[in-house]
Design an enzyme around this catalytic site. Structure first.
Site, PDB file in Angstrom:
ATOM      1  N   ALA A 271      -1.903   5.505   1.880  1.00 34.96           N
ATOM      2  CA  ALA A 271      -3.045   4.603   2.035  1.00 34.96           C
ATOM      3  C   ALA A 271      -3.064   3.929   3.400  1.00 34.96           C
ATOM      4  O   ALA A 271      -2.038   3.736   4.050  1.00 34.96           O
ATOM      5  CB  ALA A 271      -3.023   3.550   0.935  1.00 34.96           C
TER       6      ALA A 271
ATOM      7  N   LEU B 264       0.861  -1.184   0.000  1.00 34.16           N
ATOM      8  CA  LEU B 264       0.000   0.000   0.000  1.00 34.16           C
ATOM      9  C   LEU B 264       0.894   1.230   0.000  1.00 34.16           C
ATOM     10  O   LEU B 264       1.929   1.252   0.675  1.00 34.16           O
ATOM     11  CB  LEU B 264      -0.889   0.019   1.246  1.00 34.16           C
ATOM     12  CG  LEU B 264      -2.096  -0.931   1.277  1.00 34.16           C
ATOM     13  CD1 LEU B 264      -2.696  -0.952   2.673  1.00 34.16           C
ATOM     14  CD2 LEU B 264      -3.139  -0.511   0.259  1.00 34.16           C
ATOM     15  N   ASP B 265       0.513   2.271  -0.740  1.00 35.70           N
ATOM     16  CA  ASP B 265       1.251   3.530  -0.704  1.00 35.70           C
ATOM     17  C   ASP B 265       1.291   4.062   0.726  1.00 35.70           C
ATOM     18  O   ASP B 265       0.384   3.784   1.526  1.00 35.70           O
ATOM     19  CB  ASP B 265       0.581   4.573  -1.595  1.00 35.70           C
ATOM     20  CG  ASP B 265       0.661   4.218  -3.073  1.00 35.70           C
ATOM     21  OD1 ASP B 265       1.557   3.443  -3.448  1.00 35.70           O
ATOM     22  OD2 ASP B 265      -0.179   4.720  -3.849  1.00 35.70           O
ATOM     23  N   PRO B 266       2.327   4.847   1.075  1.00 36.28           N
ATOM     24  CA  PRO B 266       2.361   5.453   2.418  1.00 36.28           C
ATOM     25  C   PRO B 266       1.090   6.218   2.762  1.00 36.28           C
ATOM     26  O   PRO B 266       0.633   6.184   3.908  1.00 36.28           O
ATOM     27  CB  PRO B 266       3.577   6.382   2.340  1.00 36.28           C
ATOM     28  CG  PRO B 266       4.482   5.709   1.359  1.00 36.28           C
ATOM     29  CD  PRO B 266       3.559   5.113   0.320  1.00 36.28           C
TER      30      PRO B 266
END
EC number: 5.4.99.25
Length: 321
Positions: free
Chosen positions: A50, A46-48
Site C-alpha cells: 500500500a 499500511l501493508d508494504p
C-alpha cells in the site's frame, strides 16, 4: 541520572506519503531520522504493497496517536478480478482462477452489500493476534486459527471504473476495516475471485491530501539544507502540523491562566464549560487567552476538568547524535 534520549524535542505530525514496497516501521524510522526527533510513532500501519497517507507523530504528538488510529480512513483500491490469492493481494500466491461472468446489475448489488454497518472476519494475513502471535505467522505455517467477526462501517463505497479485469473503488470506512478482505469477499460474491493489486490511503480523519510529503521529498530537503549549510530543521519543520490536529474534533475547554498550574500538576480543576458536555467525554484542553494546547481530559461527575494526557514542555534540548 537518567540519560536523555537522542534527538531533539520536536512536536508535531508529518503526513507521510508512504511508497510501495516498504514497511510502515521502515518509513517511520526514516522520518524520525530526517527530523532528528527524540520520539516518533505512526498511526496505523499500511501493508508494504500500500501507498499513501501515514501520519507520523513526533515528540509529544505520540501521546495522541491513538485518536488517529481510531479515526475514519479513505482508500482508493484496484482489484484484479478472476484470481484469488492466499493473502488477498498481489504479494500472495494465486490459489484459484475463475472466469469473470457477472452483469453490471450483479456488480452494483454486490457493492451495496458492503455499505453501512456490517461484520467482517479479518484475514489470516493480518497483524491481529491469537494467543499472543500475529495471525500472519500462523498463516505462513499453513495454520488457520479461529477469528471472531468484528463490526465495521463503510460510510461510502464508490464505483470508480472497470477496465478489463481491473475494478477500482473508493472506500470511506471506519477503523479496523480490512480492504483486502472486502475485495476477497466481493470476488466470492461475484463468483470469480479477486485480489488487491493497488491500494492507496487517501485520507485519515480530516487531514488534507495536499499536505502529504514523501520520503524522497524529505531527503531532498535535507540535502538542500546541507548544500546551503543550514540546519535541516529550517526546511523540514514548516511541514509539521500542530499535534492538536489529532484531536481537532474534540470539544475545547479553556483553562484560565490563574488555575493552569494546578491542572498541569495533574489536579482536576473547576472551569466554565459548555453545558452540553457529557461526563467522561474527551475534551481538548487549552490555556489562557492564547489558547495554547496542552492535552486532553474529561469532565468528571463533580463537574471538574480532570486531565487525562498532558504534554511535557521541555526547557532543555535533547542530545544529538
Amino acid at each position: 541520572m537518567a540519560r536523555r534520549p537522542k534527538g531533539r524535542f520536536i512536536d508535531g505530525i508529518v503526513l507521510l506519503d508512504k511508497s510501495t514496497g516498504m514497511s510502515s516501521n521502515f518509513a517511520l524510522q526514516r522520518v524520525k531520522r530526517f527530523f532528528n526527533a527524540n520520539k516518533a510513532g505512526h498511526t496505523g500501519a499500511l501493508d508494504p504493497l500500500a501507498t499513501g497517507m501515514l501520519p507520523v507523530c513526533l515528540g509529544e504528538g505520540t501521546k495522541f496517536s491513538q485518536h488517529l488510529l481510531d479515526a475514519d480512513k479513505r482508500y482508493l483500491v484496484t482489484a484484479k478480478l478472476g484470481e484469488r490469492t492466499d493473502t488477498s493481494d498481489s504479494d500472495g500466491e494465486v490459489v484459484q482462477t475463475r472466469a469473470i461472468d457477472f452483469t453490471e446489475a450483479q456488480l452494483l448489488t454486490a457493492l451495496d452489500f458492503f455499505r453501512g454497518e456490517t461484520q467482517q472476519v479479518p484475514s489470516m494475513y493480518s497483524a491481529l493476534k491469537y494467543q499472543g502471535q500475529p495471525l500472519y505467522k500462523y498463516a505462513r505455517e499453513g495454520i488457520e486459527v479461529p477469528r471472531e467477526s468484528r463490526p465495521i462501517t463503510v460510510f461510502e463505497l464508490n464505483f470508480i471504473g472497470l477496465e478489463g479485469d481491473e475494478l477500482t473503488l473508493d472506500i470511506h470506512c471506519s477503523k479496523g476495516t480490512y480492504i483486502r478482505t472486502i475485495i476477497d469477499d466481493l470476488g466470492e460474491m461475484l463468483g470469480c475471485g479477486a485480489h488487491v493489486i493497488m491500494l492507496r490511503r487517501t485520507q485519515v480523519a480530516q487531514y488534507p491530501y495536499a499536505r502529504m510529503v514523501s520520503l524522497e521529498q524529505l531527503e531532498a530537503l535535507v540535502a538542500q539544507a546541507h548544500e546551503q549549510q543550514i540546519d535541516p530543521s529550517v526546511l523540514l519543520d514548516p511541514l509539521l502540523l500542530p499535534m492538536d490536529t489529532a484531536v481537532a474534533d474534540f470539544p475545547e475547554v479553556n483553562v484560565p491562566d490563574a488555575i493552569a498550574p494546578y491542572l498541569m500538576q495533574g489536579q482536576a480543576v473547576r472551569v466554565p464549560v459548555n453545558a452540553d458536555l457529557k461526563t467522561d467525554e474527551l475534551v481538548r484542553i487549552t490555556l489562557g487567552d492564547i489558547r495554547r494546547f496542552v492535552g486532553i481530559g474529561t469532565m468528571n461527575e463533580d463537574g471538574l476538568l480532570a486531565p487525562k494526557r498532558l504534554i511535557v514542555i521541555h526547557d532543555e534540548p535533547a542530545e544529538t547524535d
